[in-house]
Design an enzyme around this catalytic site. Structure first.
Site, PDB file in Angstrom:
ATOM      1  N   PRO A  98       0.775  -1.241   0.000  1.00 18.05           N
ATOM      2  CA  PRO A  98       0.000   0.000   0.000  1.00 18.05           C
ATOM      3  C   PRO A  98       0.812   1.301   0.000  1.00 18.05           C
ATOM      4  O   PRO A  98       0.854   2.040   0.983  1.00 18.05           O
ATOM      5  CB  PRO A  98      -0.851  -0.128   1.255  1.00 18.05           C
ATOM      6  CG  PRO A  98      -0.001  -0.950   2.181  1.00 18.05           C
ATOM      7  CD  PRO A  98       0.706  -1.930   1.287  1.00 18.05           C
ATOM      8  N   CYS A  99       1.405   1.615  -1.138  1.00 21.63           N
ATOM      9  CA  CYS A  99       2.157   2.863  -1.267  1.00 21.63           C
ATOM     10  C   CYS A  99       1.237   4.081  -1.153  1.00 21.63           C
ATOM     11  O   CYS A  99       1.704   5.183  -0.856  1.00 21.63           O
ATOM     12  CB  CYS A  99       2.960   2.886  -2.572  1.00 21.63           C
ATOM     13  SG  CYS A  99       2.007   2.485  -4.042  1.00 21.63           S
ATOM     14  N   HIS A 100      -0.070   3.895  -1.344  1.00 20.30           N
ATOM     15  CA  HIS A 100      -1.007   5.007  -1.185  1.00 20.30           C
ATOM     16  C   HIS A 100      -1.093   5.463   0.276  1.00 20.30           C
ATOM     17  O   HIS A 100      -1.548   6.565   0.544  1.00 20.30           O
ATOM     18  CB  HIS A 100      -2.404   4.632  -1.713  1.00 20.30           C
ATOM     19  CG  HIS A 100      -3.049   3.484  -1.002  1.00 20.30           C
ATOM     20  ND1 HIS A 100      -2.742   2.160  -1.301  1.00 20.30           N
ATOM     21  CD2 HIS A 100      -3.964   3.438   0.000  1.00 20.30           C
ATOM     22  CE1 HIS A 100      -3.459   1.367  -0.522  1.00 20.30           C
ATOM     23  NE2 HIS A 100      -4.200   2.120   0.279  1.00 20.30           N
TER      24      HIS A 100
END
Length: 166
Positions: A131-133
């Site tokens: 989850p780079c968001h």
């Protein structure tokens, strides 16, 4: 040896996503308008059924429906040792929470590597699942995202129980 991957494109609330998988696991979740070269792609890509693609699609659908908070997939990260360490750190950010680039650098024992963490984060091949968001600027600002800031806002809002329309 030639790297071969299977591919499937799925629709999602944040646009079309292209999934790539090898026999070792999921290699990529790419955005509809992904920047060319952001993620190094395998030599050969075939459209075919693959159990990793089937599992990834099912789990992403559950995630978007609000029925899944964590993913249970084999991941086949392709990158440098440092990039892979950052991407594995992303997997530890809990659903609905955020971390700064500096916090990730600190957790990796590299407190001066915030910019390097940002660069690795920008090349994360397995968006949403790694989850780079959930990574934000030190001041709390939302920063660049391969899927676009609107998608980042949508994902974070959905995870925090406040889904938006795109």
């Amino acid at each position: 040896m030639e790297r071969v991957s299977s591919r499937r494109t799925i629709s999602s609330p944040v646009g079309a996503l292209t999934l790539l998988a090898s026999d070792a696991g999921l290699q990529a979740v790419l955005w509809e308008h992904d920047r060319s070269g952001r993620v190094p792609l395998p030599c050969v890509i075939k459209d075919e059924d693959h159990p990793v693609l089937t599992a990834a699609e099912a789990q992403l659908r559950e995630y978007f429906a609000g029925e899944r908070r964590t993913f249970d997939l084999l991941l086949d990260f392709q990158g440098t040792d440092f990039q892979r360490s950052v991407w594995h750190a992303l997997l530890g950010i809990p659903f609905g929470e955020t971390r700064s680039y500096g916090a990730i650098a600190q957790a990796l024992g590299r407190p001066g590597a915030s910019r390097a963490v940002g660069a690795a984060n920008g090349r994360n091949p397995i968006s949403i699942i790694a989850p780079c968001h959930r990574v934000i600027g030190k001041s709390g600002n939302l920063t660049g995202f391969a899927g676009g800031i609107e998608a980042k806002i949508w994902l974070l809002s959905m995870e925090q129980g406040q889904p938006l329309l795109l």
